[in-house]
Design a protein around this motif. Sequence first.
Motif, PDB file in Angstrom:
ATOM      1  N   LEU A  31       0.820  -1.214   0.000  1.00  0.00           N
ATOM      2  CA  LEU A  31       0.000   0.000   0.000  1.00  0.00           C
ATOM      3  C   LEU A  31       0.856   1.267   0.000  1.00  0.00           C
ATOM      4  O   LEU A  31       0.496   2.255  -0.636  1.00  0.00           O
ATOM      5  CB  LEU A  31      -0.955   0.013   1.189  1.00  0.00           C
ATOM      6  N   THR A  32       1.991   1.250   0.693  1.00  0.00           N
ATOM      7  CA  THR A  32       2.851   2.444   0.734  1.00  0.00           C
ATOM      8  C   THR A  32       3.386   2.793  -0.658  1.00  0.00           C
ATOM      9  O   THR A  32       3.666   3.955  -0.936  1.00  0.00           O
ATOM     10  CB  THR A  32       4.028   2.264   1.705  1.00  0.00           C
ATOM     11  N   GLN A  33       3.534   1.802  -1.520  1.00  0.00           N
ATOM     12  CA  GLN A  33       3.967   2.047  -2.899  1.00  0.00           C
ATOM     13  C   GLN A  33       2.768   2.319  -3.801  1.00  0.00           C
ATOM     14  O   GLN A  33       2.834   3.137  -4.708  1.00  0.00           O
ATOM     15  CB  GLN A  33       4.733   0.835  -3.431  1.00  0.00           C
ATOM     16  N   VAL A  35      -0.413   3.557  -3.153  1.00  0.00           N
ATOM     17  CA  VAL A  35      -1.191   4.790  -2.971  1.00  0.00           C
ATOM     18  C   VAL A  35      -0.596   5.961  -3.758  1.00  0.00           C
ATOM     19  O   VAL A  35      -1.326   6.643  -4.497  1.00  0.00           O
ATOM     20  CB  VAL A  35      -1.379   5.115  -1.473  1.00  0.00           C
ATOM     21  N   ALA A 115      -5.506   1.290   7.365  1.00  0.00           N
ATOM     22  CA  ALA A 115      -4.123   1.305   6.875  1.00  0.00           C
ATOM     23  C   ALA A 115      -3.904   2.380   5.820  1.00  0.00           C
ATOM     24  O   ALA A 115      -2.803   2.940   5.712  1.00  0.00           O
ATOM     25  CB  ALA A 115      -3.759  -0.067   6.303  1.00  0.00           C
ATOM     26  N   ILE A 116      -4.928   2.678   5.031  1.00  0.00           N
ATOM     27  CA  ILE A 116      -4.732   3.583   3.895  1.00  0.00           C
ATOM     28  C   ILE A 116      -4.832   5.053   4.276  1.00  0.00           C
ATOM     29  O   ILE A 116      -4.138   5.896   3.713  1.00  0.00           O
ATOM     30  CB  ILE A 116      -5.694   3.234   2.739  1.00  0.00           C
ATOM     31  N   LEU A 119      -1.717   6.969   4.998  1.00  0.00           N
ATOM     32  CA  LEU A 119      -0.858   7.049   3.810  1.00  0.00           C
ATOM     33  C   LEU A 119      -1.359   8.092   2.823  1.00  0.00           C
ATOM     34  O   LEU A 119      -0.581   8.842   2.235  1.00  0.00           O
ATOM     35  CB  LEU A 119      -0.812   5.693   3.093  1.00  0.00           C
TER      36      LEU A 119
END
Length: 169
Positions: A31-33, A35, A115-116, A119
């Motif tokens: 997700l960090t990549q 988004v 989680a999102i 970010l």
Amino acid sequence: HPEYEVRLSALEFWPTACYNEALHSHIAPVLTQLVPVLLTNMVYSDSDFATMDPAMLTDDNSSVPDQQHDIAPRSHYSKEEQDEDDQPTTWGSDWTVRKAAASSLDNCAVRFEMAILPLVLPLIEQRLAAEQWDVRESAVLALGAIAAGCQGSLQSHLPNVLRLLLGLC
């Protein structure tokens, strides 16, 4: 990816993957990549501009107040009467990288709300302050994409989000 159709196909993977619970444990770590990639693809592309009705670019009437007939609803068909072949194609009705990215972000927000949000919010805030109008507009689109999925978690951030949106008005 520089090839538009490849990028579109890759972006279309994420909504389906988000609905598959067996893939959640594989998606969460990326997700960090993902988004930032989704937000980047939500900005109008050269392809979007190339397919625009030329009048949208040259006939700027933003300083002229809208007339009632300009903003009237355009769909006058019941669900039973609608037939894709009978509907005229208008600019904006095609599926695009921008729409696929927004759909992907929407689905990620629904499945990975907690989680999102940490970010995506800083990226949205950064984009709302950008000098380029299309980057700011993509941030507003991103807010709309996460609104339903992150509704519960977004409430505590609402005062700041509203302040940033009002700054665009």
